[in-house]
Motif scaffolding. Structure first.
Motif, PDB file in Angstrom:
ATOM      1  N   GLY A 270       0.791  -1.232   0.000  1.00 50.93           N
ATOM      2  CA  GLY A 270       0.000   0.000   0.000  1.00 50.93           C
ATOM      3  C   GLY A 270       0.817   1.272   0.000  1.00 50.93           C
ATOM      4  O   GLY A 270       0.277   2.353   0.206  1.00 50.93           O
ATOM      5  N   VAL A 271       2.121   1.175  -0.249  1.00 55.16           N
ATOM      6  CA  VAL A 271       3.006   2.349  -0.294  1.00 55.16           C
ATOM      7  C   VAL A 271       3.889   2.249  -1.527  1.00 55.16           C
ATOM      8  O   VAL A 271       4.549   1.220  -1.742  1.00 55.16           O
ATOM      9  N   PRO A 300      -6.905   8.875 -17.974  1.00 50.49           N
ATOM     10  CA  PRO A 300      -7.980   9.658 -17.352  1.00 50.49           C
ATOM     11  C   PRO A 300      -7.659  10.012 -15.903  1.00 50.49           C
ATOM     12  O   PRO A 300      -7.146   9.182 -15.142  1.00 50.49           O
ATOM     13  N   GLY A 301      -7.940  11.253 -15.543  1.00 50.70           N
ATOM     14  CA  GLY A 301      -7.688  11.714 -14.186  1.00 50.70           C
ATOM     15  C   GLY A 301      -6.353  12.406 -14.007  1.00 50.70           C
ATOM     16  O   GLY A 301      -6.059  12.912 -12.913  1.00 50.70           O
ATOM     17  N   TRP A 302      -5.544  12.490 -15.075  1.00 49.44           N
ATOM     18  CA  TRP A 302      -4.206  13.068 -14.924  1.00 49.44           C
ATOM     19  C   TRP A 302      -4.251  14.568 -14.648  1.00 49.44           C
ATOM     20  O   TRP A 302      -3.284  15.122 -14.115  1.00 49.44           O
ATOM     21  N   THR A 303      -5.386  15.232 -14.972  1.00 56.35           N
ATOM     22  CA  THR A 303      -5.454  16.682 -14.805  1.00 56.35           C
ATOM     23  C   THR A 303      -5.552  17.098 -13.348  1.00 56.35           C
ATOM     24  O   THR A 303      -5.302  18.263 -13.021  1.00 56.35           O
ATOM     25  N   ARG A 304      -5.930  16.176 -12.462  1.00 61.55           N
ATOM     26  CA  ARG A 304      -6.074  16.515 -11.044  1.00 61.55           C
ATOM     27  C   ARG A 304      -4.727  16.343 -10.342  1.00 61.55           C
ATOM     28  O   ARG A 304      -4.160  15.256 -10.337  1.00 61.55           O
ATOM     29  N   THR A 322       7.309   9.312  -2.061  1.00 58.81           N
ATOM     30  CA  THR A 322       6.780   8.061  -1.528  1.00 58.81           C
ATOM     31  C   THR A 322       5.423   8.360  -0.935  1.00 58.81           C
ATOM     32  O   THR A 322       5.295   9.277  -0.118  1.00 58.81           O
ATOM     33  N   ALA A 323       4.392   7.621  -1.342  1.00 60.19           N
ATOM     34  CA  ALA A 323       3.023   7.934  -0.925  1.00 60.19           C
ATOM     35  C   ALA A 323       2.268   6.660  -0.576  1.00 60.19           C
ATOM     36  O   ALA A 323       2.450   5.611  -1.209  1.00 60.19           O
ATOM     37  N   ALA A 324       1.397   6.767   0.423  1.00 54.11           N
ATOM     38  CA  ALA A 324       0.492   5.676   0.791  1.00 54.11           C
ATOM     39  C   ALA A 324      -0.743   5.742  -0.088  1.00 54.11           C
ATOM     40  O   ALA A 324      -1.175   6.818  -0.499  1.00 54.11           O
ATOM     41  N   HIS A 325      -1.340   4.599  -0.355  1.00 54.28           N
ATOM     42  CA  HIS A 325      -2.520   4.530  -1.215  1.00 54.28           C
ATOM     43  C   HIS A 325      -3.765   4.871  -0.402  1.00 54.28           C
ATOM     44  O   HIS A 325      -4.356   4.016   0.254  1.00 54.28           O
ATOM     45  N   THR A 330      -3.308   8.424  -5.422  1.00 50.50           N
ATOM     46  CA  THR A 330      -2.162   7.679  -4.899  1.00 50.50           C
ATOM     47  C   THR A 330      -2.172   6.224  -5.356  1.00 50.50           C
ATOM     48  O   THR A 330      -1.109   5.631  -5.559  1.00 50.50           O
ATOM     49  N   GLN A 331      -3.346   5.636  -5.528  1.00 56.57           N
ATOM     50  CA  GLN A 331      -3.406   4.251  -5.992  1.00 56.57           C
ATOM     51  C   GLN A 331      -2.866   4.111  -7.410  1.00 56.57           C
ATOM     52  O   GLN A 331      -2.305   3.070  -7.772  1.00 56.57           O
ATOM     53  N   ARG A 332      -3.007   5.172  -8.206  1.00 59.76           N
ATOM     54  CA  ARG A 332      -2.515   5.122  -9.581  1.00 59.76           C
ATOM     55  C   ARG A 332      -0.995   5.089  -9.647  1.00 59.76           C
ATOM     56  O   ARG A 332      -0.423   4.688 -10.662  1.00 59.76           O
TER      57      ARG A 332
END
Length: 489
Positions: A270-271, A300-304, A322-325, A330-332
């Protein structure tokens, strides 16, 4: 409660293949020396000057109201309601523009305040402006109705249908209501970050739609050349800062010096860690601990945009996050492919070496908040013993980047302390249940006896940071020496 070492099972480890691939692409951050750049110290007078400018704007708005008969009109009920309504409308308009300016990401302004404090001030100014806007609507309507044979409802209809720009102002008010309602904390928690951010953009629409009726019918906008120049100038300045610093500058940087994903790997379940490289890195001159707004152009969604802190000190060639989902954005990250185009805004934030005021430093991070702390550990100029790191997690598996932290601290002569365990039930604290017998300040003083002599850098969940901040203050650390970055407002 604590340990200054990590047993082998305490840190999630990558496979040898993933580890080797990462090293070949970007190099282990703790096995190289970051490029040492002069620390950019932010002059404190920038902050004082900007605050003075804010109050001068409000003072000038009030002065124009007085000059154009605001006080003289208070003699009758209708005049008092209408004149007070004009004043609340003027102040609401000025605050709305200040609110836009606060988040325009003007570099000098952002460096003086930091995105954390700007965002919280933006929220306070926004709610104040919204309340004054409704006071303006109610008072003006009642004032006109008191002097009109049409009555209350007839006056409302007359306003909307017959006054120039009022239909646009009505639409702008609806847009602002949508933004404010979704910004209330309970509503905000129910929305995905991406959805909230999209809705929040309607604030610009609301401000733009409210402009015509003010410039066409507002007495204070038309009463004198000075008034007209002031208000047009204020609107133009806010529009220009948004277009230049939120749109133009990031776009030019991204086009002139493109960035691309270099490597992606799972740091822990999840990270995800992403390494970005390209000719634009050297031009941005970020500092360890700062963050960017990231857009990965992968579908899709890259603009955010999403805010991610650097998890390694910049080396002039790569940026690492480094990011948590915790959401769609973050999941992407886990599915990104090397070569993906990257657009960034930044760097932002005051959690960097430039705000340091003392030689000795305490770095405290919890959960995924350890990422800027890890970058600071690498980026701070230090001698052995200058830096202490407190790494907080509920379970051994949640010590994200723990292996790197331990090795980096050992190499740099810093003291690395882990604090493990679930929080004390029913208590706002930064301590685990095993330390429930201690106050927050006592627990901190036990781990770092000379904490009062240190700068303290904090990053973690908001409640945890507030508890840690209060513990530092109770231990004698001056408020000006406590530095933190919040990503929830």
């Amino acid at each position: 409660m604590t340990t200054t070492d990590l047993p082998p099972h305490a840190v999630p480890r990558r496979t040898d293949a993933a580890h080797a691939a990462y090293r070949s692409e970007a190099g282990r951050a703790d096995e190289r020396r970051a490029v040492r750049r002069p620390v950019r110290v932010v002059p404190r007078w920038w902050r004082d000057a900007s605050l003075s400018a804010f109050w001068l704007v409000l003072l000038w708005v009030t002065a124009l109201w007085v000059q154009h008969g605001g006080i003289q009109d208070l003699g009758s009920l209708s005049g008092a309601l209408t004149s007070t309504g004009r004043l609340t409308g003027l102040v609401a308009s000025a605050l709305l523009l200040v609110q836009v300016f606060l988040m325009a990401r003007v570099p000098w302004f952002e460096q003086a305040w930091g995105q954390d404090e700007l965002a919280r001030t933006h929220r306070l100014v926004g709610f104040t402006s919204f309340n004054l806007l409704w006071a303006h609507i109610v008072l003006i309507t009642l004032g006109y109705a008191a002097a009109s044979p049409l009555g209350l409802w007839g006056t409302i209809v007359d306003f909307v249908l017959n006054y120039p720009g009022m239909l646009l102002a009505l639409a702008g008010t609806v847009a602002l209501c949508l933004v404010v309602v979704t910004s209330v904390r309970k509503a905000r928690r129910r929305l995905r970050y991406e959805s909230w951010h999209l809705i929040h953009l309607y604030g610009y629409l609301g401000a733009g739609l409210a402009l015509p009726h003010q410039l066409w019918t507002g007495q204070e906008f038309l009463a004198s050349t000075a008034s007209t120049v002031f208000w047009w100038g204020l609107y133009a300045a806010c529009a220009a800062t948004v277009l230049v610093f939120r749109v133009g500058l990031p776009l030019v940087r991204s086009l002139r010096a493109p960035l691309r994903v270099v490597a992606v790997h799972e740091e822990a379940p999840g990270v995800t860690t992403v390494v970005v490289g390209g000719p634009g890195v050297a031009r941005m001159r970020p500092a360890a601990g700062q963050f960017f707004q990231w857009r990965f152009v992968d579908g899709p969604g890259w603009t955010r945009a999403n805010p991610y802190s650097l998890s390694a000190a910049p080396d002039g060639r790569h940026l690492r996050v480094t990011a948590a989902h915790v959401g769609d954005g973050t999941q992407r990250l886990a599915s990104l492919q090397p070569g993906t185009r990257v657009l960034v805004e930044g760097p932002y934030g005051r959690l960097h070496p430039g705000v340091r005021t003392r030689r000795k430093v305490l770095l405290m991070g919890a959960g995924i908040g350890i990422t800027p702390i890890r970058a600071l550990l690498e980026g701070l100029d230090q001698d052995p013993g200058d830096v202490v790191v407190i790494h907080r997690a509920s379970t051994p598996e949640q010590f994200v980047l723990g292996e790197e932290m331990f090795r980096l601290a050992t190499a740099r002569g810093a003291r690395y302390v882990t604090v493990e365990g679930h929080r004390v039930p029913g208590r706002d604290t930064w301590l685990p249940a095993a330390a429930a017998h201690l106050t927050d300040a006592a627990g901190l003083a036990q781990l770092v006896p000379d904490v009062a002599e240190r700068d303290v850098f904090l990053c973690g969940a908001p409640a945890w940071m507030e508890a840690a901040r209060q513990a530092a203050l109770d231990c004698g650390v001056p408020a000006a020496n406590v530095h933190l970055e919040r990503f929830e407002y």
